[in-house]
Every structure is written in structure tokens, then in C-alpha cells.
Design an enzyme around this catalytic site. Structure first.
Site, PDB file in Angstrom:
ATOM      1  N   HIS A  63      47.633  -5.606  48.666  1.00 31.70           N
ATOM      2  CA  HIS A  63      47.646  -5.445  47.208  1.00 31.70           C
ATOM      3  C   HIS A  63      47.957  -6.791  46.568  1.00 31.70           C
ATOM      4  O   HIS A  63      48.284  -7.755  47.253  1.00 31.70           O
ATOM      5  CB  HIS A  63      48.608  -4.339  46.783  1.00 31.70           C
ATOM      6  CG  HIS A  63      50.061  -4.606  47.061  1.00 31.70           C
ATOM      7  ND1 HIS A  63      50.556  -4.777  48.326  1.00 31.70           N
ATOM      8  CD2 HIS A  63      51.123  -4.720  46.226  1.00 31.70           C
ATOM      9  CE1 HIS A  63      51.869  -4.968  48.263  1.00 31.70           C
ATOM     10  NE2 HIS A  63      52.243  -4.948  47.006  1.00 31.70           N
ATOM     11  N   HIS A  65      50.281  -7.910  44.430  1.00 29.61           N
ATOM     12  CA  HIS A  65      51.596  -8.413  44.021  1.00 29.61           C
ATOM     13  C   HIS A  65      51.809  -9.788  44.648  1.00 29.61           C
ATOM     14  O   HIS A  65      51.375 -10.057  45.779  1.00 29.61           O
ATOM     15  CB  HIS A  65      52.710  -7.442  44.460  1.00 29.61           C
ATOM     16  CG  HIS A  65      52.885  -6.293  43.511  1.00 29.61           C
ATOM     17  ND1 HIS A  65      53.435  -5.085  43.894  1.00 29.61           N
ATOM     18  CD2 HIS A  65      52.595  -6.181  42.181  1.00 29.61           C
ATOM     19  CE1 HIS A  65      53.462  -4.272  42.836  1.00 29.61           C
ATOM     20  NE2 HIS A  65      52.963  -4.918  41.798  1.00 29.61           N
ATOM     21  N   ASP A  67      54.179 -11.380  46.089  1.00 39.57           N
ATOM     22  CA  ASP A  67      54.816 -11.596  47.402  1.00 39.57           C
ATOM     23  C   ASP A  67      53.843 -11.328  48.552  1.00 39.57           C
ATOM     24  O   ASP A  67      54.189 -11.533  49.716  1.00 39.57           O
ATOM     25  CB  ASP A  67      56.105 -10.761  47.555  1.00 39.57           C
ATOM     26  CG  ASP A  67      55.925  -9.276  47.302  1.00 39.57           C
ATOM     27  OD1 ASP A  67      55.079  -8.908  46.462  1.00 39.57           O
ATOM     28  OD2 ASP A  67      56.630  -8.473  47.946  1.00 39.57           O
ATOM     29  N   HIS A  68      52.614 -10.918  48.235  1.00 44.77           N
ATOM     30  CA  HIS A  68      51.613 -10.660  49.272  1.00 44.77           C
ATOM     31  C   HIS A  68      50.413 -11.603  49.188  1.00 44.77           C
ATOM     32  O   HIS A  68      49.591 -11.626  50.093  1.00 44.77           O
ATOM     33  CB  HIS A  68      51.139  -9.200  49.202  1.00 44.77           C
ATOM     34  CG  HIS A  68      52.265  -8.236  49.398  1.00 44.77           C
ATOM     35  ND1 HIS A  68      52.443  -7.528  50.567  1.00 44.77           N
ATOM     36  CD2 HIS A  68      53.315  -7.923  48.594  1.00 44.77           C
ATOM     37  CE1 HIS A  68      53.546  -6.794  50.458  1.00 44.77           C
ATOM     38  NE2 HIS A  68      54.087  -7.021  49.275  1.00 44.77           N
ATOM     39  N   HIS A 141      51.512   2.857  45.079  1.00 43.10           N
ATOM     40  CA  HIS A 141      52.439   1.757  44.779  1.00 43.10           C
ATOM     41  C   HIS A 141      52.383   1.346  43.306  1.00 43.10           C
ATOM     42  O   HIS A 141      52.756   0.238  42.941  1.00 43.10           O
ATOM     43  CB  HIS A 141      52.083   0.576  45.699  1.00 43.10           C
ATOM     44  CG  HIS A 141      53.053  -0.558  45.634  1.00 43.10           C
ATOM     45  ND1 HIS A 141      54.416  -0.381  45.706  1.00 43.10           N
ATOM     46  CD2 HIS A 141      52.869  -1.912  45.504  1.00 43.10           C
ATOM     47  CE1 HIS A 141      55.016  -1.571  45.625  1.00 43.10           C
ATOM     48  NE2 HIS A 141      54.100  -2.505  45.500  1.00 43.10           N
ATOM     49  N   ASP A 211      52.652  -2.147  50.513  1.00 45.05           N
ATOM     50  CA  ASP A 211      53.810  -1.510  49.857  1.00 45.05           C
ATOM     51  C   ASP A 211      53.405  -0.113  49.396  1.00 45.05           C
ATOM     52  O   ASP A 211      52.307   0.087  48.864  1.00 45.05           O
ATOM     53  CB  ASP A 211      54.236  -2.327  48.634  1.00 45.05           C
ATOM     54  CG  ASP A 211      54.824  -3.666  49.012  1.00 45.05           C
ATOM     55  OD1 ASP A 211      54.873  -3.975  50.215  1.00 45.05           O
ATOM     56  OD2 ASP A 211      55.230  -4.411  48.081  1.00 45.05           O
ATOM     57  N   HIS A 271      59.061  -5.661  55.159  1.00 48.77           N
ATOM     58  CA  HIS A 271      59.296  -5.730  53.713  1.00 48.77           C
ATOM     59  C   HIS A 271      60.770  -5.447  53.419  1.00 48.77           C
ATOM     60  O   HIS A 271      61.123  -4.580  52.627  1.00 48.77           O
ATOM     61  CB  HIS A 271      58.371  -4.737  52.985  1.00 48.77           C
ATOM     62  CG  HIS A 271      58.035  -5.128  51.568  1.00 48.77           C
ATOM     63  ND1 HIS A 271      58.663  -4.563  50.493  1.00 48.77           N
ATOM     64  CD2 HIS A 271      57.148  -6.023  51.046  1.00 48.77           C
ATOM     65  CE1 HIS A 271      58.160  -5.075  49.374  1.00 48.77           C
ATOM     66  NE2 HIS A 271      57.241  -5.966  49.688  1.00 48.77           N
TER      67      HIS A 271
END
Ligand SMILES: [Zn+2]
Ligand SMILES: [Zn+2]
Length: 308
Positions: A63, A65, A67-68, A141, A211, A271
Site C-alpha cells: 500500500h 503509506h 513507511d512502505h 486498512h 497493513d 510492523h
């Protein structure tokens, strides 16, 4: 084949945990690394491993976001200077990935010297990659988020040479032919090939989630059942089931509850929030009693072939 964790953290990086990135190392089988997610500083993590960026030929993004994905543009740019020139790369991910990458490259005036294909995926899409069928798993998510199920093809069993010798067939090219034919003849007797071939060797199955909130639907559990490895997040480690649900994340004991009957070999918890101390992790790990492992950066898990 092995699974390597390059970033086991959630949201913010800490000194010990980078944000999320994983690698399925199938260099021995398919001469490539499959990258899943690209947390910030991914390329710095890779520098501490033997992974060659030029051998990363397929990337799966769960996805969008930060942090990915915040490690993706830097990695893609550097790959060209690390032996990747001219070697094609495919990136699979949710809608918006193309626009984000193209905008980043345009504004930063970055150019790549290898062919890049961006494929925006949809729920339950099927992708063929080497000897894998990849199934795109929809998750929950808030933002569009996916998991990926990598299922290696099954292989025909081993030839039972002892049995072939018993019927008077000596080793030779004919042994190879038996595997591809339904029947074969020795001294005017017709034999069924299947009677001389061992059990089918089941292909490996690796399920990696992005996530997500937990999902207990039977249809979903059936898709991930019998995985050699299940990778699932647990942003919450301590009896915070409701809070995890409210934030579209998962809690570790809930993960164990939901997965108790899906017959996995290994369950890797990733995570991990930076608010947990080493003591917290030790405490929670002890309670898992071998049913799951909490990942740390550079953790490696071999995934052997299912030979009986
Ligand atoms: Zn995240
Ligand atoms: Zn997220």
C-alpha cells in the site's frame, strides 16, 4: 529459498528497526530477489546484505503509506548504477503508484537507464512470475492495501528407481521418458508410469500481508491456508485488540487466534511499533510459545522445498 526482513518496524524508523521491506531470496532457483515494500532507507539496508539490486527484478508494494514506499525512488535511481543498467524491472502495487513515481521522477529530473513497468493491481488479480502464481489479496486498512500469496508450482514426484529395477528396467534415457508418458512397456508388459513415481512435491506457499485489520472470513482463511510462511503485521502487541481495530491494524494475540486452524508452518510477526522496548518484545515472544516469531531487521528464514 529464504525470506529476509530488511525492515521490521511500523510507521517511524527506530535505531534498531527500519520501516517495512522484505525480500524473498530465490537466487538459487530463479536467479532473482523479489522485493516486497520499500521503506525509507531501503538501499542503506541492502548495503549490509549480499543482495544485488540488479537481481531485484520484481517489486510488490502492499500500500501507499510512506513507511512502505518512501525508499522506492532512491532505490530505483541507485539500481541503475549498481549493475542494473538495461535489466528490466516490474513494480506491482495499488492505484496511484504510477502517478506518484512518475511525478517524483519528473520533478527531480531523474531518469532510469533500464525498462521500468508499473502494474497497478486489483483485488484477486492473478500474476504469473517464474514458477509462481501470485494472488493479490484485498485487505482492510482504510487506504487500499493488499497482501500477496506466492504459490510455487507443484513438481512431479521422484522416479522410484528401485521399483523400475525390480521389473528389469536398467537406468538409461528411458527413465526420463517414463515421467512424461502415461504408460511404458517392458518385455511386452504395459506398466502405468504413475505406479513408479513418488508423491507430488508440493510447491512452496508464502503469504505476505500489508497493513490490515484482521479478517476471519472463511473465504480469506481458505486462500492463505497451508502456507509455508505467513507474514502478518501486529502493530499492537499488548491486548489492544479494539484499539488495533480502530486504527486499521492488528494485535498479536488476535493474529494467533484467527490463524490457529490454517495449518501454517511459520508465522512471522512484522510492523512492530517503535514504542515497544526490547523488554516488551522479550515478554511477548515468550508468550507466543513457538507459534509465531517476532521479526527483527536482517532476520532470515529458510523456506525449504516440501520433500517428503
Ligand atoms: Zn505501515
Ligand atoms: Zn499503512
Amino acid at each position: 529459498m529464504k525470506f529476509t526482513v530488511l525492515g521490521s518496524g511500523a510507521g517511524l524508523p527506530s535505531k534498531d528497526r527500519n520501516t517495512q521491506s522484505f525480500v524473498i531470496d530465490c537466487v538459487l532457483e530463479y536467479n532473482e530477489y523479489i522485493l516486497i515494500d520499500a521503506g525509507e532507507a531501503l538501499q542503506h539496508r541492502i548495503l549490509h546484505t549480499h543482495i544485488k539490486p540488479s537481481k531485484i527484478k520484481n517489486i510488490f508494494i502492499t500500500h501507499l503509506h510512506g513507511d512502505h514506499i518512501f525508499g522506492l525512488p532512491g532505490f530505483l535511481s541507485s539500481r541503475a548504477f549498481q549493475g542494473g543498467e538495461g535489466i528490466p524491472l516490474k513494480i506491482y502495487g495499488p492505484r496511484g503508484l504510477r502517478e506518484w513515481l512518475e511525478t517524483t521522477f519528473r520533478i527531480s529530473e531523474s531518469t532510469l537507464n533500464y525498462p521500468l513497468e508499473i502494474i497497478e493491481v486489483e483485488a484477486h488479480m492473478k500474476i504469473r512470475l517464474n514458477n509462481f502464481d501470485v494472488h493479490v489479496l484485498p485487505l482492510s486498512h482504510g487506504i487500499e492495501s493488499f497482501g500477496y500469496i506466492f504459490k510455487e508450482d507443484d513438481k512431479i514426484g521422484e522416479l522410484q528407481t528401485d521399483k523400475l529395477r525390480e521389473i528389469g528396467l536398467k537406468p538409461g534415457p528411458v527413465y526420463g521418458e517414463i515421467k512424461s508418458a502415461e504408460t511404458f512397456t517392458v518385455d511386452n508388459t504395459v506398466y502405468k508410469s504413475a505406479d513408479f513415481i513418488g508423491e507430488t512435491i508440493r510447491g512452496r506457499k508464502i503469504t505476505v500481508h500489508g497493513d490490515t485489520r484482521l479478517n476471519s472470513d472463511e473465504e480469506y482463511l481458505n486462500l492463505i491456508r497451508n502456507s509455508d510462511l505467513v507474514v502478518h503485521e501486529a502493530t499492537f502487541l499488548k491486548n489492544e485488540r479494539e484499539k488495533a481495530h480502530d486504527y486499521f491494524h492488528s494485535e498479536v494475540n488476535h493474529v494467533l487466534d484467527i490463524f490457529k486452524d490454517i495449518n501454517y508452518k511459520e508465522l512471522l510477526i512484522v510492523h512492530i511499533s517503535s514504542r515497544y522496548t526490547d523488554e516488551d518484545i522479550k515478554e511477548v515472544s515468550a508468550l507466543l510459545e513457538g507459534r509465531a516469531v517476532i521479526a527483527y531487521d536482517y532476520f532470515e528464514l529458510p523456506i525449504p522445498r516440501n520433500v517428503k
